[in-house]
Scaffold this motif. Structure first.
Motif, PDB file in Angstrom:
ATOM      1  N   THR A 101      29.947  36.212  41.340  1.00  0.00           N
ATOM      2  CA  THR A 101      29.977  34.928  40.650  1.00  0.00           C
ATOM      3  C   THR A 101      30.989  34.980  39.517  1.00  0.00           C
ATOM      4  OG1 THR A 101      27.635  34.537  41.136  1.00  0.00           O
ATOM      5  CG2 THR A 101      28.642  33.197  39.410  1.00  0.00           C
ATOM      6  N   ILE A 102      31.924  34.046  39.549  1.00  0.00           N
ATOM      7  CA  ILE A 102      32.924  33.944  38.483  1.00  0.00           C
ATOM      8  C   ILE A 102      32.470  32.880  37.491  1.00  0.00           C
ATOM      9  CG2 ILE A 102      34.322  32.251  39.757  1.00  0.00           C
ATOM     10  CD1 ILE A 102      36.830  33.575  38.581  1.00  0.00           C
ATOM     11  N   SER A 103      32.696  33.143  36.215  1.00  0.00           N
ATOM     12  CA  SER A 103      32.332  32.181  35.173  1.00  0.00           C
ATOM     13  C   SER A 103      33.258  32.378  33.988  1.00  0.00           C
ATOM     14  CB  SER A 103      30.869  32.344  34.755  1.00  0.00           C
ATOM     15  OG  SER A 103      30.648  33.637  34.202  1.00  0.00           O
ATOM     16  N   ARG A 104      33.196  31.468  33.044  1.00  0.00           N
ATOM     17  CA  ARG A 104      34.035  31.587  31.848  1.00  0.00           C
ATOM     18  C   ARG A 104      33.325  30.942  30.662  1.00  0.00           C
ATOM     19  NH1 ARG A 104      39.516  28.807  33.249  1.00  0.00           N
ATOM     20  NH2 ARG A 104      40.001  29.331  31.077  1.00  0.00           N
ATOM     21  N   ASP A 105      33.677  31.432  29.487  1.00  0.00           N
ATOM     22  CA  ASP A 105      33.193  30.867  28.234  1.00  0.00           C
ATOM     23  C   ASP A 105      34.429  30.606  27.385  1.00  0.00           C
ATOM     24  OD1 ASP A 105      32.170  30.307  25.729  1.00  0.00           O
ATOM     25  OD2 ASP A 105      30.574  31.788  25.856  1.00  0.00           O
ATOM     26  N   ASN A 106      34.896  29.371  27.378  1.00  0.00           N
ATOM     27  CA  ASN A 106      36.134  29.056  26.664  1.00  0.00           C
ATOM     28  C   ASN A 106      35.991  29.225  25.159  1.00  0.00           C
ATOM     29  OD1 ASN A 106      37.544  28.564  29.026  1.00  0.00           O
ATOM     30  ND2 ASN A 106      37.217  26.353  28.956  1.00  0.00           N
ATOM     31  N   ALA A 107      34.784  29.072  24.649  1.00  0.00           N
ATOM     32  CA  ALA A 107      34.569  29.263  23.212  1.00  0.00           C
ATOM     33  C   ALA A 107      34.805  30.718  22.816  1.00  0.00           C
ATOM     34  CB  ALA A 107      33.162  28.832  22.831  1.00  0.00           C
ATOM     35  N   LYS A 108      34.600  31.618  23.773  1.00  0.00           N
ATOM     36  CA  LYS A 108      34.799  33.046  23.522  1.00  0.00           C
ATOM     37  C   LYS A 108      36.096  33.567  24.129  1.00  0.00           C
ATOM     38  CE  LYS A 108      29.856  34.149  23.273  1.00  0.00           C
ATOM     39  NZ  LYS A 108      28.755  34.980  23.835  1.00  0.00           N
ATOM     40  N   ASN A 109      36.873  32.676  24.726  1.00  0.00           N
ATOM     41  CA  ASN A 109      38.126  33.100  25.380  1.00  0.00           C
ATOM     42  C   ASN A 109      37.879  34.235  26.375  1.00  0.00           C
ATOM     43  OD1 ASN A 109      39.657  31.233  24.031  1.00  0.00           O
ATOM     44  ND2 ASN A 109      41.088  32.689  23.150  1.00  0.00           N
ATOM     45  N   THR A 110      36.816  34.130  27.136  1.00  0.00           N
ATOM     46  CA  THR A 110      36.430  35.209  28.034  1.00  0.00           C
ATOM     47  C   THR A 110      36.027  34.673  29.401  1.00  0.00           C
ATOM     48  OG1 THR A 110      35.652  36.521  26.154  1.00  0.00           O
ATOM     49  CG2 THR A 110      34.929  37.221  28.329  1.00  0.00           C
ATOM     50  N   MET A 111      36.433  35.395  30.426  1.00  0.00           N
ATOM     51  CA  MET A 111      36.028  35.109  31.800  1.00  0.00           C
ATOM     52  C   MET A 111      35.213  36.291  32.311  1.00  0.00           C
ATOM     53  SD  MET A 111      38.462  34.408  35.125  1.00  0.00           S
ATOM     54  CE  MET A 111      39.271  35.988  35.014  1.00  0.00           C
ATOM     55  N   TYR A 112      34.332  36.015  33.250  1.00  0.00           N
ATOM     56  CA  TYR A 112      33.443  37.061  33.758  1.00  0.00           C
ATOM     57  C   TYR A 112      33.465  37.098  35.286  1.00  0.00           C
ATOM     58  CZ  TYR A 112      31.594  36.376  29.059  1.00  0.00           C
ATOM     59  OH  TYR A 112      31.465  36.235  27.697  1.00  0.00           O
ATOM     60  N   LEU A 113      33.079  38.241  35.811  1.00  0.00           N
ATOM     61  CA  LEU A 113      32.835  38.371  37.239  1.00  0.00           C
ATOM     62  C   LEU A 113      31.552  39.174  37.401  1.00  0.00           C
ATOM     63  CD1 LEU A 113      33.966  37.704  40.075  1.00  0.00           C
ATOM     64  CD2 LEU A 113      34.924  40.025  40.091  1.00  0.00           C
ATOM     65  N   GLN A 114      30.490  38.493  37.762  1.00  0.00           N
ATOM     66  CA  GLN A 114      29.220  39.159  38.050  1.00  0.00           C
ATOM     67  C   GLN A 114      29.246  39.614  39.495  1.00  0.00           C
ATOM     68  OE1 GLN A 114      26.486  39.837  36.008  1.00  0.00           O
ATOM     69  NE2 GLN A 114      25.768  41.005  37.790  1.00  0.00           N
ATOM     70  N   MET A 115      29.091  40.907  39.707  1.00  0.00           N
ATOM     71  CA  MET A 115      29.170  41.476  41.049  1.00  0.00           C
ATOM     72  C   MET A 115      27.812  42.078  41.408  1.00  0.00           C
ATOM     73  SD  MET A 115      32.942  43.243  40.892  1.00  0.00           S
ATOM     74  CE  MET A 115      32.405  44.552  39.797  1.00  0.00           C
ATOM     75  N   ASN A 116      27.187  41.530  42.420  1.00  0.00           N
ATOM     76  CA  ASN A 116      25.893  42.014  42.905  1.00  0.00           C
ATOM     77  C   ASN A 116      26.037  42.546  44.323  1.00  0.00           C
ATOM     78  OD1 ASN A 116      24.708  41.071  40.484  1.00  0.00           O
ATOM     79  ND2 ASN A 116      24.306  39.066  41.389  1.00  0.00           N
ATOM     80  N   SER A 117      25.046  43.302  44.755  1.00  0.00           N
ATOM     81  CA  SER A 117      25.028  43.848  46.122  1.00  0.00           C
ATOM     82  C   SER A 117      26.346  44.537  46.443  1.00  0.00           C
ATOM     83  CB  SER A 117      24.745  42.725  47.134  1.00  0.00           C
ATOM     84  OG  SER A 117      23.519  42.091  46.860  1.00  0.00           O
ATOM     85  N   LEU A 118      26.788  45.371  45.541  1.00  0.00           N
ATOM     86  CA  LEU A 118      28.085  46.024  45.713  1.00  0.00           C
ATOM     87  C   LEU A 118      28.079  46.969  46.897  1.00  0.00           C
ATOM     88  CD1 LEU A 118      28.918  46.560  41.964  1.00  0.00           C
ATOM     89  CD2 LEU A 118      30.392  45.396  43.618  1.00  0.00           C
ATOM     90  N   LYS A 119      29.243  47.042  47.543  1.00  0.00           N
ATOM     91  CA  LYS A 119      29.435  47.884  48.718  1.00  0.00           C
ATOM     92  C   LYS A 119      30.546  48.900  48.429  1.00  0.00           C
ATOM     93  CE  LYS A 119      28.554  43.837  51.649  1.00  0.00           C
ATOM     94  NZ  LYS A 119      29.103  42.978  52.731  1.00  0.00           N
ATOM     95  N   PRO A 120      30.550  50.014  49.131  1.00  0.00           N
ATOM     96  CA  PRO A 120      31.635  50.986  48.925  1.00  0.00           C
ATOM     97  C   PRO A 120      33.023  50.366  49.105  1.00  0.00           C
ATOM     98  CG  PRO A 120      29.861  52.007  50.136  1.00  0.00           C
ATOM     99  CD  PRO A 120      29.506  50.553  50.012  1.00  0.00           C
ATOM    100  N   GLU A 121      33.144  49.402  49.994  1.00  0.00           N
ATOM    101  CA  GLU A 121      34.447  48.767  50.220  1.00  0.00           C
ATOM    102  C   GLU A 121      34.868  47.852  49.070  1.00  0.00           C
ATOM    103  OE1 GLU A 121      31.800  48.789  52.277  1.00  0.00           O
ATOM    104  OE2 GLU A 121      31.618  46.878  53.384  1.00  0.00           O
ATOM    105  N   ASP A 122      34.000  47.638  48.084  1.00  0.00           N
ATOM    106  CA  ASP A 122      34.387  46.896  46.893  1.00  0.00           C
ATOM    107  C   ASP A 122      35.109  47.793  45.881  1.00  0.00           C
ATOM    108  OD1 ASP A 122      31.250  45.175  47.097  1.00  0.00           O
ATOM    109  OD2 ASP A 122      33.222  44.396  47.663  1.00  0.00           O
ATOM    110  N   THR A 123      35.174  49.077  46.166  1.00  0.00           N
ATOM    111  CA  THR A 123      35.860  50.006  45.272  1.00  0.00           C
ATOM    112  C   THR A 123      37.325  49.628  45.147  1.00  0.00           C
ATOM    113  OG1 THR A 123      34.345  51.833  45.739  1.00  0.00           O
ATOM    114  CG2 THR A 123      36.563  52.404  44.956  1.00  0.00           C
ATOM    115  N   ALA A 124      37.774  49.421  43.907  1.00  0.00           N
ATOM    116  CA  ALA A 124      39.148  48.986  43.654  1.00  0.00           C
ATOM    117  C   ALA A 124      39.356  48.883  42.144  1.00  0.00           C
ATOM    118  CB  ALA A 124      39.424  47.632  44.300  1.00  0.00           C
ATOM    119  N   VAL A 125      40.598  48.692  41.765  1.00  0.00           N
ATOM    120  CA  VAL A 125      40.908  48.268  40.400  1.00  0.00           C
ATOM    121  C   VAL A 125      40.877  46.748  40.392  1.00  0.00           C
ATOM    122  CG1 VAL A 125      42.586  48.262  38.528  1.00  0.00           C
ATOM    123  CG2 VAL A 125      42.320  50.300  39.965  1.00  0.00           C
TER     124      VAL A 125
END
Length: 122
Positions: free
Chosen positions: A69-93
């Motif tokens: 899930t991608i989200s952002r808080d413009n008041a904090k100048n910050t964006m987020y990426l909530q990652m659930n149910s991670l898999k080995p193939e999600d390994t990356a930079v």
């Protein structure tokens, strides 16, 4: 757009969760659509998710739909990426970037952060 700095990566077991953050400097963060990309060793950088400037519209790559899930808080100048149910193939930079033209290819984004490593063990 200014500087983007990712954080929140780490080592997690398969099935676990992580939340990445992308902190932006400068005054124009809230005017840009933003995106997350990732790059695994030996592979090209690939699109993960995008969010519009207001945070009211999101778009995901098929391989993360229902898990990230991608989200952002413009008041904090910050964006987020909530990652659930991670898999080995999600390994990356994982990188955040500002969208500078339409499209989801990496050439449509600029002001890249330095990236944060996500490693998912099986």
């Amino acid at each position: 757009q200014g500087q983007l700095v990712e954080s929140g990566g780490g080592l997690v077991q398969a099935g676990g969760s992580l939340r990445l953050s992308c902190a932006a400097s400068g005054r124009t963060f809230s005017t840009y659509a933003m995106g997350w990309f990732r790059q695994a060793p030996g592979k090209e950088r690939e699109f993960v998710a995008r969010i519009n400037w207001r945070g009211s519209s999101t778009y995901y790559a098929d391989f993360v739909k229902g898990r990230f899930t991608i989200s952002r808080d413009n008041a904090k100048n910050t964006m987020y990426l909530q990652m659930n149910s991670l898999k080995p193939e999600d390994t990356a930079v994982y990188y955040c970037a500002a969208q500078i033209r339409s499209g989801t290819d990496h050439n449509s984004f600029g002001s890249w952060g330095q990236g944060t490593q996500v490693t998912v063990s099986s």
